[in-house]
Design an enzyme around this catalytic site. Structure first.
Site, PDB file in Angstrom:
ATOM      1  N   TYR A 205      79.657 -58.891  65.353  1.00 35.37           N
ATOM      2  CA  TYR A 205      79.341 -59.085  66.864  1.00 35.37           C
ATOM      3  C   TYR A 205      80.439 -60.053  67.836  1.00 35.37           C
ATOM      4  CZ  TYR A 205      77.388 -61.123  70.906  1.00 35.37           C
ATOM      5  OH  TYR A 205      77.236 -61.897  72.451  1.00 35.37           O
TER       6      TYR A 205
ATOM      7  N   TYR B 165      76.535 -53.759  61.994  1.00 38.27           N
ATOM      8  CA  TYR B 165      77.196 -54.837  62.231  1.00 38.27           C
ATOM      9  C   TYR B 165      76.386 -56.090  62.099  1.00 38.27           C
ATOM     10  CZ  TYR B 165      75.255 -55.111  67.265  1.00 38.27           C
ATOM     11  OH  TYR B 165      74.521 -55.234  68.185  1.00 38.27           O
ATOM     12  N   CYS B 166      76.873 -57.129  61.938  1.00 42.32           N
ATOM     13  CA  CYS B 166      76.238 -58.572  61.732  1.00 42.32           C
ATOM     14  C   CYS B 166      76.707 -59.718  62.882  1.00 42.32           C
ATOM     15  CB  CYS B 166      75.995 -59.117  60.512  1.00 42.32           C
ATOM     16  SG  CYS B 166      77.299 -59.462  59.361  1.00 42.32           S
ATOM     17  N   TRP B 167      76.765 -60.692  62.265  1.00 41.51           N
ATOM     18  CA  TRP B 167      77.262 -61.901  63.384  1.00 41.51           C
ATOM     19  C   TRP B 167      78.955 -61.558  63.497  1.00 41.51           C
ATOM     20  CZ3 TRP B 167      76.932 -64.492  67.158  1.00 41.51           C
ATOM     21  CH2 TRP B 167      77.999 -65.745  67.554  1.00 41.51           C
TER      22      TRP B 167
END
Length: 357
Positions: free
Chosen positions: A122, A93-95
């Site tokens: 996130y 995952y990222c932002w």
């Protein structure tokens, strides 16, 4: 390689490893519990790409950023991920589930791993935490452990946990003891988001049919705020008071806060915040004791003049069931005495007779 739909937050536990592809600074602020940080852009690189995007445009930012991302992913493959087996299944995952996690998933799949991407990144996890706190908190069977300053309430929680009871240790999550002198030397408090993440993780994992023990707290622990649904639930929950003599509590405080004598100037500075409440003359005396590391005199007067006079009133104000509280008398607050308090607390729920330790 077949295209897969991004994974929902609720399904994250089905994976071997959670990989946070955001920068170290983003990871430090908050992250999904158990995740490892494999940034595709470090903090400086992220700043460079953002600046290029603003000054030059999206294409140039992608070209420069792409080279950085490729180099970082290559390094992770050589180092952090080098020992992962062929059947390893990571969730990345990222932002918000965009290019950073997408880039890493592409490369991990090229290697042959069944890598997948978290839908919404996130941000979707953050929404999940807030939803869990809002939804689960009203269902909690809370027991609030109360007691005057120095009653070893946090240690009682630890002893309850050691006996298999469900515990929510808010001061541990806040990295703060909750009082004026509660900051821990050399230990920074986490972000508000990470504090809430740790609370949400406990609520998500407990058995709602069993009691959950929590220490009676004000609405703030240091600079962090308790989630309002949890505050409301605590205020309505039954209370169990740990009762000990002032002498017993003072002896405990002198052990538990002994480190305050290590930085006398810092201790004196903190006490300065009490001048408006206690008057300049009293606080000056306390500050003198702080400079001399005379903790026995200092703590004794803090208890008798500051903490104890406000204790009863604050409990009545904050806890609606305070008048009906159950009481456990602590004969001493040694390790054995705290264990006995925990046993007595559990006996209250089991219907056993002894309310004293």
């Amino acid at each position: 390689m077949s295209h897969r739909q991004p994974v929902r937050v609720a399904d994250r536990h089905a994976f071997d490893t959670l990989i946070d592809a955001r920068s170290p600074a983003e990871f430090a602020l908050d992250h999904i519990p158990g995740a490892i940080n494999c940034p595709v852009l470090n903090d400086e690189e992220r700043h460079i790409v953002g600046t290029v995007y603003v000054q030059t445009g999206a294409f140039e930012a992608r070209r420069i950023g792409g080279a950085m991302v490729a180099a970082n992913i290559a390094r992770h493959l050589r180092e952090t991920l080098a020992d992962r087996p062929e059947n390893w299944k990571p969730l990345v995952y990222c932002w918000r589930g965009g290019m950073r996690s997408g880039s890493m998933v592409t490369w991990l799949r090229l290697v042959g791993w069944d890598a997948q991407q978290l839908a919404g990144g996130y941000k979707s996890f953050r929404r999940h935490v807030i939803s869990q706190i809002d939804t689960l908190t009203p269902k909690l069977d809370l027991r609030v452990i109360c007691g005057a300053t120095g009653s070893a309430k946090t240690r009682v929680l630890h002893a309850l946990a050691a006996r298999g009871a469900q515990v929510l240790d808010l001061e541990d999550f806040a990295r703060h003891k909750g009082s004026l002198l509660g900051s821990l030397p050399g230990v920074a408090q986490p972000s508000q988001k990470h504090f809430e993440t740790r609370i949400g993780a406990v609520l998500e994992s407990i058995d709602l049919s069993r009691p959950l023990y929590v220490e009676g707290e004000s609405i703030r622990i240091g600079r962090l705020s308790l989630p309002l649904p949890l505050v409301a639930r605590m205020r309505a929950a039954p209370c169990i008071e740990v009762s000990a003599t002032p002498e017993t509590r003072l002896a405990y405080l002198l052990r538990d806060y002994a480190y305050l004598g290590d930085d006398r100037d810092a201790l004196a500075d903190k006490l300065g915040a009490l001048k408006e409440l206690q008057g300049k003359e009293t606080v000056s005396r306390w500050q003198q004791w702080a400079h001399e590391a005379d903790l026995p005199h200092l703590f004794a007067e803090l208890m008798s003049l500051h903490y104890d006079p406000h204790y009863q009133k604050s409990q009545e104000l904050h806890f609606r069931s305070w008048a009906k509280r159950q009481r456990v008398v602590a004969g001493d607050l040694s390790d054995q005495g705290i264990d006995a308090v925990a046993d007595a607390v559990l006996a209250l729920d089991s219907g056993a007779a002894s309310p004293s330790a």
